[in-house]
Scaffold this active site. Structure first.
Site, short mmCIF file in Angstrom:
data_model
loop_
_atom_site.label_atom_id
_atom_site.label_comp_id
_atom_site.label_asym_id
_atom_site.label_seq_id
_atom_site.Cartn_x
_atom_site.Cartn_y
_atom_site.Cartn_z
N SER A 224 0.84 -1.20 0.00
CA SER A 224 0.00 0.00 0.00
C SER A 224 0.87 1.25 0.00
O SER A 224 1.85 1.34 0.75
CB SER A 224 -0.90 0.02 1.24
OG SER A 224 -1.51 1.29 1.39
N ASP A 233 -5.56 10.14 1.42
CA ASP A 233 -7.00 10.01 1.18
C ASP A 233 -7.63 11.30 1.70
O ASP A 233 -7.37 11.70 2.83
CB ASP A 233 -7.58 8.82 1.94
CG ASP A 233 -7.06 7.50 1.40
OD1 ASP A 233 -6.73 7.45 0.20
OD2 ASP A 233 -6.98 6.54 2.17
N GLU A 278 -10.69 4.96 -7.01
CA GLU A 278 -10.65 5.64 -5.71
C GLU A 278 -10.46 7.15 -5.93
O GLU A 278 -9.33 7.66 -5.91
CB GLU A 278 -9.51 5.10 -4.84
CG GLU A 278 -9.76 3.67 -4.40
CD GLU A 278 -8.96 3.29 -3.16
OE1 GLU A 278 -9.25 2.25 -2.58
OE2 GLU A 278 -8.06 4.06 -2.77
ZN ZN Z 1 -5.75 5.58 -0.07
#
Ligand code: ZN
Length: 307
Positions: A224, A233, A278
């Protein structure tokens, strides 16, 4: 003498001579005892009952699980200004993260290769991590983390500086790119991933099968981008499918490249990135690379020629 004895009777003696009065009092006492017993029993049953139910009728645990199942809301570390090893950082809350979309039969664990964290300062921001490319836990030793100003989220200090510039620029346009989740430690990623592995092991899958299935739902540790603090994010409250309809997303689409950030998981590149769309996940690659990637329409894997 007899008269005197009669006068000696107490009020209690006279009361017990009246059978009707005794009967009435006895009935009243029994009634009070019955009511008390009822309330005590009810209180005990309530106290030993199941977990409190939510309005939807799910237990608290079930609600968490449902949120985790929702690809748009899982996997984020509750922001805490603490060292990576503290228990506080291990706590998770609902927020976005990468849910990989590989078929359950894929074998990302077996095919995943460990790559080195770039040691030269010229290419540190071009590292590409995905289900096939991971860093090991030692990569964290190469990262210098900073808190993004005004938040409890951390990034690589170089990426954090770029994010702050982007944040300020957006704020001057009335858009607030509130940091939701930046750096997430390797150990946290490992624990989050292991939760899914354990879930499949409990269902009777082999270790390898369990890892393969878990990898379709959560990135294995080291794969990740959050593990190296190079992405953010943005805006937790909107970190769901409808983030793409927000003014923040429109602003990012128009301006993020000017600050070195790219949309890491575009809707039309799922087959290549292995991660679903995303819109909230923005990755730092430097201004020049961001412009080139944006103008070419390539995703990071394509741009770098890696898989
Ligand atoms: Zn993320």
């Amino acid at each position: 003498m007899a008269e005197k004895k009669k006068n000696d009777k107490t009020a209690l003696d006279r009361f017990f001579e009246n059978k009707a009065a005794v009967a009435v009092v006895a009935v009243l006492i029994l009634a009070v005892l019955f009511v008390c017993a009822f309330f005590v029993t009810t209180a005990i049953v309530k106290k030993s009952g199941e977990k409190p139910e939510t309005p939807s009728g799910n237990s608290v645990d079930q609600v968490s699980q449902t949120q985790t199942e929702n690809g748009a809301s899982e996997d984020i570390v509750l922001p805490k200004p603490a060292d990576t090893t503290t228990a506080a950082e291990e706590t998770t809350t609902s927020a976005p993260a990468e849910t990989t979309t590989a078929a359950p039969t894929a074998d990302p664990v077996a095919s995943g290769q460990t790559i080195s964290f770039p040691s030269d300062t010229a290419s540190w921001h071009l590292i590409c991590l995905n289900r096939n490319r991971r860093v090991d836990a030692s990569a964290e030793d190469s990262i210098s983390l900073s808190y993004v100003a005004g938040s409890e989220e951390r990034m690589d200090s170089r990426a954090a500086a770029a994010y702050e510039k982007m944040y300020d620029a957006a704020a001057s346009d009335g858009i607030y790119l509130t940091p939701c989740s930046g750096y997430r430690s390797y150990s946290t990623q490992k624990r989050l991933y292991q939760e899914f592995v354990d879930e499949y092991l409990a269902q009777g899958y082999s270790q390898q099968e369990a890892e393969n299935l878990a990898s379709t739902r959560r990135n294995p540790p080291g794969s990740s981008e959050h593990n190296i603090g190079i992405c953010m994010d943005i805006i937790c409250a909107s970190s769901s499918a409808n983030f793409q309809n927000t003014s923040a997303y429109a602003w990012l689409q128009a301006n993020a490249a000017d600050y070195g950030f790219i949309l890491r998981y575009p809707e039309d590149k799922v087959d290549i990135t292995g991660v679903k769309f995303e819109p909230w996940h923005w990755r730092y690659v430097g201004v020049e690379n961001a412009a080139a990637i944006k103008n070419s329409g390539l995703c990071l894997e394509e741009y770098l020629g890696v898989q």
